[in-house]
Design a protein around this motif. Structure first.
Motif, PDB file in Angstrom:
ATOM      1  N   GLU A  33       0.876  -1.381  -0.041  1.00 37.30           N
ATOM      2  CA  GLU A  33      -0.133  -0.085   0.024  1.00 37.30           C
ATOM      3  C   GLU A  33       0.780   1.093   0.040  1.00 37.30           C
ATOM      4  N   GLY A  34       2.051   1.207   0.603  1.00 37.94           N
ATOM      5  CA  GLY A  34       2.910   2.345   0.790  1.00 37.94           C
ATOM      6  C   GLY A  34       3.422   2.449  -0.492  1.00 37.94           C
ATOM      7  N   GLN A  37       1.196   4.229  -2.813  1.00 44.37           N
ATOM      8  CA  GLN A  37       1.008   5.707  -2.416  1.00 44.37           C
ATOM      9  C   GLN A  37       2.254   6.481  -2.996  1.00 44.37           C
ATOM     10  N   ASN A  38       3.401   5.756  -2.847  1.00 45.11           N
ATOM     11  CA  ASN A  38       4.752   6.454  -3.070  1.00 45.11           C
ATOM     12  C   ASN A  38       4.557   6.953  -4.746  1.00 45.11           C
ATOM     13  N   GLN A  40       2.497   8.133  -6.445  1.00 49.09           N
ATOM     14  CA  GLN A  40       1.680   9.492  -6.545  1.00 49.09           C
ATOM     15  C   GLN A  40       1.022   9.642  -8.121  1.00 49.09           C
ATOM     16  N   HIS A  44      -5.040   9.703  -2.840  1.00 43.05           N
ATOM     17  CA  HIS A  44      -4.570   9.132  -2.027  1.00 43.05           C
ATOM     18  C   HIS A  44      -5.743   7.928  -1.434  1.00 43.05           C
ATOM     19  N   ARG A  45      -6.947   8.352  -1.499  1.00 45.90           N
ATOM     20  CA  ARG A  45      -8.103   7.402  -0.852  1.00 45.90           C
ATOM     21  C   ARG A  45      -8.257   6.146  -1.793  1.00 45.90           C
ATOM     22  N   ALA A  47      -5.512   4.511  -3.031  1.00 44.46           N
ATOM     23  CA  ALA A  47      -4.270   3.832  -2.816  1.00 44.46           C
ATOM     24  C   ALA A  47      -4.421   2.367  -2.189  1.00 44.46           C
ATOM     25  N   ARG A  48      -5.196   2.148  -1.053  1.00 42.87           N
ATOM     26  CA  ARG A  48      -5.565   1.092  -0.334  1.00 42.87           C
ATOM     27  C   ARG A  48      -6.285   0.028  -1.021  1.00 42.87           C
ATOM     28  N   SER A 180       7.539   9.733   0.357  1.00 51.53           N
ATOM     29  CA  SER A 180       6.312   9.694   0.662  1.00 51.53           C
ATOM     30  C   SER A 180       5.956  11.092   1.489  1.00 51.53           C
ATOM     31  N   ARG A 183       4.460  13.853  -1.267  1.00 49.88           N
ATOM     32  CA  ARG A 183       3.229  13.764  -1.961  1.00 49.88           C
ATOM     33  C   ARG A 183       2.207  14.820  -0.936  1.00 49.88           C
TER      34      ARG A 183
END
Length: 184
Positions: A33-34, A37-38, A40, A44-45, A47-48, A180, A183
């Motif tokens: 997940e990270g 997110q990285n 970009q 953001h919502r 990513a998970r 991270s 972003r």
């Protein structure tokens, strides 16, 4: 029409690539997940949900590309996913954000993103093409099956080896942390 040996070798290679990627991501979902997110790329919502869905889709493709009845559709989906991955990596390389992990395979094979990964995905996209062409009716013997399995394994290992040889040193914790934070 294409020889079924070439088609099976391609299908096995795709199954190895997507199976290894799915297994690694499923073992480390929070870490992956990270990684998502990285990049970009996504809001953001998202990513998970994407990080949790992607390895499931990869696992499904692993199975579907091995089944002759679903091989062409799975190969097309694999081609499109590889194109999306290549685009995401290319966008970040162009941004100068090469210190982030590609998220391709396991934590022990972490790879900072680079043009090599874009090229690898483009080559893997071509590996899906034989699966899109109908195979001849030639029956595959035991020797053919062994040759397809060995060929796919050798190509997969070669892909990993070239990736290890061409990669820069892995990013440090501080580099990932700073990436991270950017972003925000």
């Amino acid at each position: 029409m294409i020889d079924p040996l070439l088609q099976l070798t391609s299908a096995l290679l795709l199954a190895l690539v997507f199976g290894a990627a799915a297994a690694s991501k499923l073992r480390h979902l929070e870490t992956f997940e990270g990684v998502v997110q990285n990049y970009q790329i996504l809001p953001h919502r998202l990513a998970r949900p994407v990080a949790y869905a992607l390895p499931v889709v990869e696992a499904a493709l692993t199975v579907a590309v091995l089944v002759p009845a679903t091989r062409a559709e799975a190969a097309m989906a694999a081609l499109l996913m590889l194109a999306a991955f290549a685009a995401a990596v290319a966008v970040n390389v162009r941004r100068g954000r090469t210190a982030i992990d590609c998220g391709c395979f396991s934590d022990t094979l972490r790879q900072p993103i680079s043009w090599w990964i874009v090229l690898r995905n483009l080559v893997l996209m071509t590996a899906s093409l034989p699966c899109l062409i109908p195979a001849t009716g030639r029956a595959l013997g035991t020797g053919d099956l062994m040759l397809a399995a060995l060929g796919a394994a050798a190509l997969f290992i070669l892909s990993l080896a070239v990736g290890l040889v061409t990669k820069a040193p892995p990013p440090r914790y501080e580099d990932n942390y700073r990436a991270s934070l950017r972003r925000a």
